[in-house]
Every structure is written in structure tokens, then in C-alpha cells.
Design a protein around this motif. Structure first.
Motif, short mmCIF file in Angstrom:
data_model
loop_
_atom_site.label_atom_id
_atom_site.label_comp_id
_atom_site.label_asym_id
_atom_site.label_seq_id
_atom_site.Cartn_x
_atom_site.Cartn_y
_atom_site.Cartn_z
N LEU A 49 -43.62 9.40 50.31
CA LEU A 49 -44.57 9.23 49.22
C LEU A 49 -45.02 7.78 49.10
CD1 LEU A 49 -42.84 11.53 46.60
CD2 LEU A 49 -45.21 11.78 47.33
N ASP A 50 -44.10 6.84 49.25
CA ASP A 50 -44.45 5.42 49.18
C ASP A 50 -45.44 5.04 50.28
OD1 ASP A 50 -42.79 5.06 47.01
OD2 ASP A 50 -41.17 4.10 48.14
N GLU A 51 -45.29 5.64 51.45
CA GLU A 51 -46.15 5.30 52.59
C GLU A 51 -47.46 6.08 52.60
OE1 GLU A 51 -44.10 5.54 56.30
OE2 GLU A 51 -42.34 4.49 55.54
N ASP A 52 -47.39 7.37 52.30
CA ASP A 52 -48.55 8.24 52.49
C ASP A 52 -49.10 8.86 51.21
OD1 ASP A 52 -48.29 7.72 55.18
OD2 ASP A 52 -47.11 9.52 55.59
N GLY A 53 -48.46 8.61 50.07
CA GLY A 53 -48.96 9.13 48.81
C GLY A 53 -48.73 10.62 48.64
N LEU A 54 -49.19 11.14 47.53
CA LEU A 54 -49.03 12.57 47.25
C LEU A 54 -49.68 13.45 48.31
CD1 LEU A 54 -49.65 12.83 43.39
CD2 LEU A 54 -47.51 13.26 44.59
N ARG A 105 -44.32 -0.23 42.55
CA ARG A 105 -43.63 0.00 43.82
C ARG A 105 -43.86 1.41 44.35
NH1 ARG A 105 -39.56 -2.63 41.10
NH2 ARG A 105 -38.41 -0.69 40.69
N HIS A 106 -44.06 2.34 43.43
CA HIS A 106 -44.24 3.76 43.79
C HIS A 106 -45.55 4.27 43.14
CE1 HIS A 106 -40.02 3.48 45.01
NE2 HIS A 106 -39.72 3.12 43.79
N PRO A 107 -46.69 3.80 43.62
CA PRO A 107 -47.96 4.12 42.95
C PRO A 107 -48.28 5.61 42.89
CG PRO A 107 -48.34 3.06 45.08
CD PRO A 107 -46.89 2.90 44.78
N TRP A 108 -47.70 6.40 43.76
CA TRP A 108 -47.90 7.86 43.72
C TRP A 108 -47.40 8.46 42.41
CZ3 TRP A 108 -43.26 10.29 43.04
CH2 TRP A 108 -42.11 9.57 43.43
N LEU A 109 -46.41 7.80 41.79
CA LEU A 109 -45.86 8.32 40.55
C LEU A 109 -46.90 8.33 39.43
CD1 LEU A 109 -43.38 9.39 39.05
CD2 LEU A 109 -42.70 7.02 38.62
N VAL A 110 -47.77 7.31 39.41
CA VAL A 110 -48.83 7.25 38.41
C VAL A 110 -49.77 8.45 38.57
CG1 VAL A 110 -50.78 5.90 37.54
CG2 VAL A 110 -48.69 4.74 38.29
N ALA A 129 -49.00 11.28 40.08
CA ALA A 129 -48.24 12.50 39.86
C ALA A 129 -48.09 12.84 38.38
CB ALA A 129 -46.87 12.39 40.52
N LEU A 130 -48.03 11.82 37.54
CA LEU A 130 -47.87 12.07 36.10
C LEU A 130 -49.06 12.80 35.51
CD1 LEU A 130 -46.22 8.71 35.00
CD2 LEU A 130 -45.25 10.99 34.68
N ALA A 131 -50.20 12.73 36.19
CA ALA A 131 -51.39 13.42 35.70
C ALA A 131 -51.42 14.88 36.12
CB ALA A 131 -52.65 12.73 36.22
N ALA A 132 -50.54 15.26 37.05
CA ALA A 132 -50.61 16.62 37.59
C ALA A 132 -49.27 17.35 37.60
CB ALA A 132 -51.17 16.58 39.02
N HIS A 133 -48.20 16.67 37.23
CA HIS A 133 -46.87 17.27 37.27
C HIS A 133 -46.15 17.06 35.94
CE1 HIS A 133 -47.85 16.73 41.52
NE2 HIS A 133 -46.95 17.65 41.79
N LEU A 134 -45.28 17.97 35.62
CA LEU A 134 -44.44 17.84 34.43
C LEU A 134 -43.08 17.32 34.89
CD1 LEU A 134 -45.34 21.16 32.57
CD2 LEU A 134 -46.14 18.86 32.05
N PHE A 135 -42.80 16.06 34.59
CA PHE A 135 -41.57 15.45 35.07
C PHE A 135 -40.43 15.68 34.10
CE2 PHE A 135 -44.46 13.12 37.80
CZ PHE A 135 -43.72 13.03 38.98
N HIS A 136 -39.30 15.98 34.66
CA HIS A 136 -38.08 16.11 33.87
C HIS A 136 -36.90 15.85 34.81
CE1 HIS A 136 -36.97 19.96 35.77
NE2 HIS A 136 -38.27 20.17 35.80
N GLY A 137 -35.81 15.50 34.28
CA GLY A 137 -34.63 15.22 35.09
C GLY A 137 -33.69 14.31 34.32
N GLU A 138 -32.49 14.16 34.85
CA GLU A 138 -31.48 13.40 34.13
C GLU A 138 -31.85 11.93 34.00
OE1 GLU A 138 -26.69 12.47 34.46
OE2 GLU A 138 -27.55 14.24 35.43
N ALA A 139 -32.40 11.32 35.06
CA ALA A 139 -32.73 9.90 35.00
C ALA A 139 -33.83 9.63 33.97
CB ALA A 139 -33.15 9.40 36.37
N LYS A 140 -34.87 10.47 33.97
CA LYS A 140 -35.95 10.28 33.00
C LYS A 140 -35.45 10.54 31.58
CE LYS A 140 -40.74 11.38 31.91
NZ LYS A 140 -40.49 11.50 30.47
#
Length: 226
Positions: A19-24, A92-97, A99-110
Motif C-alpha cells: 500500500l505504501d508503494e502502490d496505493g489502494l 507516511r501512509h497516504p493511502w490511509l487518507v 481509505a478513510l473515505a471509502a472504508h469503515l475502520f475498526h480494530g484494537e489499535a484504533k
């Protein structure tokens, strides 16, 4: 000799690298399998689909954000540190920005991050929905500030896929933007004050993020009870 079995940790770590190299747009089970030197079908034993993989990757990088001891450093220093770390994760991980517009993130770290964020604003003196709004306001500011870097990274990948040179495209775009800006007095004064070669596409002053965060926290401080 049979290949060692894949683990979820290996899959998620490799997905983050991809993801860091090639994006979503570059993440798929086939590309991931190639990086893991494994069949794409093996990935499905651990992850149901791409959406699930993106969610796991997102939670992995969310764990990079430090959670300061608010009792030791105070709420404002803790809020500043967490916002700065979050901004670092987004850049550092621009794909995350994206992804937040199209995915529902959840998990222990968040969840750990979000819980600590609320604790910071509760320590400041906000309660209930006010703490929620304070945390959300800072998160939204950080996300918006990082969107330019994310868009630039995605655009750079697209230009390279199409056989172009991102630096050349950005330089040409900046030149066109400067020509348009020169028609307006305030923008013209800023264009005249800087060297085009020293500015990257969509770049603002270096301290823009820190200035805006400080102003936002000033505003929240003014809203504290008493």
C-alpha cells in the motif's frame, strides 16, 4: 521442502508495504501473493477480501501513534503529540487518507487511540459529547491537513503509470497556477516572494500544520468550563 505457512502478521505487514508503494489501487490478492511468494488463495485463509485486508493494514499503522501519559505531560501537550503523530502516520501512509473515505475502520489499535484521545480531552475538562466533539475537531483538522500529501502521492503514481514524469507535470501545473494567481493582488505578492523552483505542488508554508493545530487548541482552551 514445503514452504512455511503464512501468518496473518506476515500478510498484514506485506500489505502495508504494498500500500505504501502502490496505493489502494495497487493492492490486490494476486500482487500480495507474489510479494509473499505464495498463491493468492493462501491469503484467503486469513483475510476474507480486500476490504478486510485494508482494515487490518489500517489498524496496524494506527499502532504507530504514541499515547502520552496525560497526567505527566498535561492535556495540551498530549493532544499536540497525538495529533502530530497522527499527521505523521497519514503522511507516511497516504493511502490511509484515501481509505478513510471509502472504508469503515475498526480494530484494537484504533480503539486504543480513540479511547486515549477522549481521555486527553476529558482531562482538559470537557465532558460527554463535548469531549467527543473536541477529539473529532482535532482529528478532522489533521486529516484535512494531510489530504494534500495523499492526493499528491496518488497523482504521482497515476502519472508514472501513464508514462509521465510527476516532477515535470507538477512544475508545469505550478507555473500555470502562478500565472492565474498573478491576476489577484494578494496571491501575486506571494508568488513574487517565492521561487517557483523551491515550492512543490500543493505545498503550503512549512509551519502551517503546527500553526493551525495551535490555533485550534487555543480555541478549545477558550471553551473550557471556567
Amino acid at each position: 521442502m514445503p514452504r512455511p505457512a503464512l501468518t496473518r502478521d506476515q500478510i498484514v505487514s506485506t500489505a502495508v508495504e504494498l500500500l505504501d508503494e502502490d496505493g489502494l489501487e495497487g493492492l490486490n490478492m494476486r500482487a500480495l501473493g507474489q510479494r509473499l511468494n505464495s498463491a493468492a488463495t493462501a491469503v484467503y485463509w486469513h483475510v476474507k477480501n480486500k476490504d478486510g485486508l485494508v482494515a487490518l493494514a489500517g489498524d496496524r499503522v494506527w499502532d504507530e501513534i504514541r499515547l502520552p501519559d496525560v497526567d505527566a505531560v498535561g492535556w495540551r501537550a498530549a493532544a499536540t503529540a497525538m495529533a502530530t503523530d497522527l499527521h505523521g502516520v497519514f503522511t507516511r501512509h497516504p493511502w490511509l487518507v484515501q481509505a478513510l473515505a471509502a472504508h469503515l475502520f475498526h480494530g484494537e489499535a484504533k480503539a486504543r487511540h480513540d479511547d486515549h484521545s477522549l481521555a486527553v480531552y476529558e482531562a482538559a475538562g470537557f465532558t460527554g459529547a463535548e469531549a467527543d466533539r473536541a477529539a473529532a475537531a482535532v482529528f478532522t483538522y489533521v486529516l484535512g491537513n494531510a489530504s494534500g500529501a495523499s492526493a499528491t502521492a496518488a497523482l504521482s503514481r497515476r502519472i508514472r503509470r501513464e508514462g509521465g514524469d510527476p516532477e515535470e507535470v507538477f512544475a508545469a501545473t505550478l507555473k500555470e497556477a502562478a500565472e492565474v494567481a498573478s491576476r489577484f493582488p494578494r496571491l501575486r505578492s506571494r508568488v513574487d516572494a517565492m521561487s517557483t523552483a523551491a515550492v512543490t505542488y500543493a505545498e503550503g508554508p512549512e509551519d502551517t500544520f503546527a500553526f493551525g493545530l495551535d490555533a485550534l487548541l487555543d480555541g478549545l482552551t477558550a471553551r473550557l468550563p471556567g
